[in-house]
Design an enzyme around this catalytic site. Structure first.
Site, PDB file in Angstrom:
ATOM      1  N   PHE A 298       0.841  -1.190   0.000  1.00 36.71           N
ATOM      2  CA  PHE A 298       0.000   0.000   0.000  1.00 36.71           C
ATOM      3  C   PHE A 298       0.880   1.245   0.000  1.00 36.71           C
ATOM      4  CE2 PHE A 298      -3.016   3.042   2.016  1.00 36.71           C
ATOM      5  CZ  PHE A 298      -3.961   3.014   1.011  1.00 36.71           C
TER       6      PHE A 298
ATOM      7  N   ARG B  68     -12.323  -2.983  -8.166  1.00 38.65           N
ATOM      8  CA  ARG B  68     -12.253  -3.743  -6.912  1.00 38.65           C
ATOM      9  C   ARG B  68     -13.626  -3.746  -6.232  1.00 38.65           C
ATOM     10  NH1 ARG B  68      -8.658  -1.739  -1.800  1.00 38.65           N
ATOM     11  NH2 ARG B  68     -10.359  -0.229  -1.747  1.00 38.65           N
TER      12      ARG B  68
ATOM     13  N   ASP C 226       0.641  -5.029   8.597  1.00 34.47           N
ATOM     14  CA  ASP C 226      -0.522  -4.161   8.424  1.00 34.47           C
ATOM     15  C   ASP C 226      -1.723  -5.074   8.180  1.00 34.47           C
ATOM     16  OD1 ASP C 226      -2.549  -2.448   7.616  1.00 34.47           O
ATOM     17  OD2 ASP C 226      -1.231  -1.168   6.431  1.00 34.47           O
TER      18      ASP C 226
ATOM     19  N   TYR D 252     -11.805   1.850  10.160  1.00 28.19           N
ATOM     20  CA  TYR D 252     -12.972   2.303   9.388  1.00 28.19           C
ATOM     21  C   TYR D 252     -13.314   1.432   8.196  1.00 28.19           C
ATOM     22  CZ  TYR D 252      -9.310   4.741   6.642  1.00 28.19           C
ATOM     23  OH  TYR D 252      -8.191   5.056   5.915  1.00 28.19           O
ATOM     24  N   LYS D 253     -12.603   0.329   7.996  1.00 26.13           N
ATOM     25  CA  LYS D 253     -12.972  -0.588   6.917  1.00 26.13           C
ATOM     26  C   LYS D 253     -13.952  -1.618   7.495  1.00 26.13           C
ATOM     27  CE  LYS D 253      -8.441  -0.010   4.688  1.00 26.13           C
ATOM     28  NZ  LYS D 253      -8.777   1.233   4.008  1.00 26.13           N
TER      29      LYS D 253
END
Length: 407
Positions: A125, A366, A194, A219-220
């Site tokens: 990422f 995605r 992560d 928050y995912k």
């Protein structure tokens, strides 16, 4: 080929179906982007309103004690620990994923003096790469970036630390945490993991798998709200051997003694920094409490079923979309991705029709298939709309080529 009736039959037999009612989902929208921002749990507005009106409005500053505000980073952290297979006192909720990653890199890399590099994989990422590059520069180390297939061979006596994301944000590829930790231990190297695309999608057991250091997003799949605080994990055996590079107030051994000199708190508390954002903490806790009700193995079993249905339907109806996610459930996370030269335009056309996915550069469409609220019927209807967009080339309409800031 599965029909709509087949999908609806799977929904009727779904043991997790009742969880969908625990979210505030807009009508006529198929939400396939919970891997970017989880939807609003039904309970969250009530909890936040209570914190605003009663705890803040009536309790004022006394709520730090009386409403448990001061304990929130640890209380919520211990709840997250139950989701990820950690022990009480090994997880704290604080700051953002980027800040927490910086803390752990800066704290852990010096445990291997004389080594010259931080190792990571190409395609990680980007935010993690930025943080690692800055930390490496500050520490006087090289950030070495290699292809995923070369990671194992690249670990050596020069490696001070490895930084990896378990579930790849584009393809959904999933590292075997236990296997990678064993390999790293053979080189006397630690890995910072992560878990932002892992928690709430795949079963985790950090204690069993030998994880020492990790961060993750609130928050995912934890559904804590936009910009929710992140979490930080340090195994107990390592906690008093490392100190956060940010000597913050709440990381002091006795913050309300107001000592002019910093003394790190014992254990995980030393990784706190500034004052916790209480309203955001309250929202996150509502999402975490919901996740605690879920059997993580059942969650992933449904995720695998949703993935297989999506992949089968797209292969049959939209073959111009090239699959980029692993076929094997053991090597993937909770989203499915396809490549197409015009993936951005396709996603924008889908959003206009009420199917929300997202685009990841350079060519990836995605789709998050979060099992708590995604139905099999949603997958069937989403691919039906996608098929129409592709067959009639609706994505070629000029408005869908306009690049927006957030993709």
């Amino acid at each position: 080929m599965p029909t709509l009736e087949d999908a609806q039959a799977l929904d009727r037999a779904d043991p997790l179906a009742a969880f969908r009612q625990r979210f505030s989902l807009p009508e006529n929208v198929i939400y396939l982007d919970g891997n970017s921002l989880g939807p609003l749990p039904v309970e969250t507005p009530r909890r936040v309103a209570e914190a605003v009106a009663k705890e803040w409005g009536d309790g004022l500053v006394t709520s730090w004690n009386d409403a448990g505000w001061v304990d929130a980073p640890h209380r919520i952290g211990d709840k997250i620990a139950r989701v990820i297979g950690a022990r009480p006192g090994e997880v704290v909720v604080t700051d953002s994923t980027s800040v927490n990653l910086y803390k752990l890199i800066m704290a852990a890399a010096p445990l291997s003096p004389g080594r010259t590099e931080i190792l990571t994989e190409r395609g990680n990422f980007p935010s993690d790469l930025y943080v690692a590059e800055g930390a490496a520069r500050t520490l006087g180390l090289e950030l070495r970036v290699v292809d995923r297939d070369d990671l194992v061979g690249a670990m050596s006596s020069a490696t001070a630390l490895v930084m990896l994301t378990q579930v790849d944000y584009r393809s959904g590829y999933r590292h075997d945490i236990a296997a990678m930790n064993r390999i790293a231990a053979g080189h006397d190297v630690r890995i910072v993991w992560d878990l932002s695309h892992s928690i709430g999608t795949v079963p985790l057991d950090l204690g069993r798998d030998g994880v020492e250091l990790a961060i993750g997003c609130g928050y995912k799949h934890l559904n804590g709200g936009p910009g929710a605080p992140a979490f930080l994990y340090v195994a107990k055996a390592l906690q008093d051997k490392i100190t956060s590079p940010i000597s913050g107030w709440f990381g002091h051994a006795s913050p309300f003694v107001f000592d002019a000199r910093y003394q790190p708190a014992p254990g995980i508390s030393r990784f706190l920094a500034g004052t916790p954002p209480i309203l955001s903490m309250v929202a996150l806790e509502a999402g975490v409490d919901l996740m605690l009700e879920v059997d993580q193995n059942a969650l992933f079993a449904k995720s695998a079923q949703l993935f297989d249905l999506f992949a089968l339907l797209v292969a049959a109806r939209c073959p111009e979309l090239r699959p980029v996610s692993p076929d094997d459930p053991a090597t993937r996370g909770g989203h499915i991705s396809f490549a197409h030269d015009h993936a951005y335009e396709i996603i924008q056309a889908l959003i206009a029709r009420g199917v929300i996915g997202d685009f990841r550069t350079p060519d990836v469409a995605r789709f998050g298939i979060t099992p708590l609220y995604t139905r099999f019927e949603d997958i069937w209807r989403a691919v039906d709309i996608l098929d129409d967009i592709m067959a009639r080339k609706i994505w070629q309409e000029p408005q869908y080529a306009v690049r927006r800031v957030v993709t």
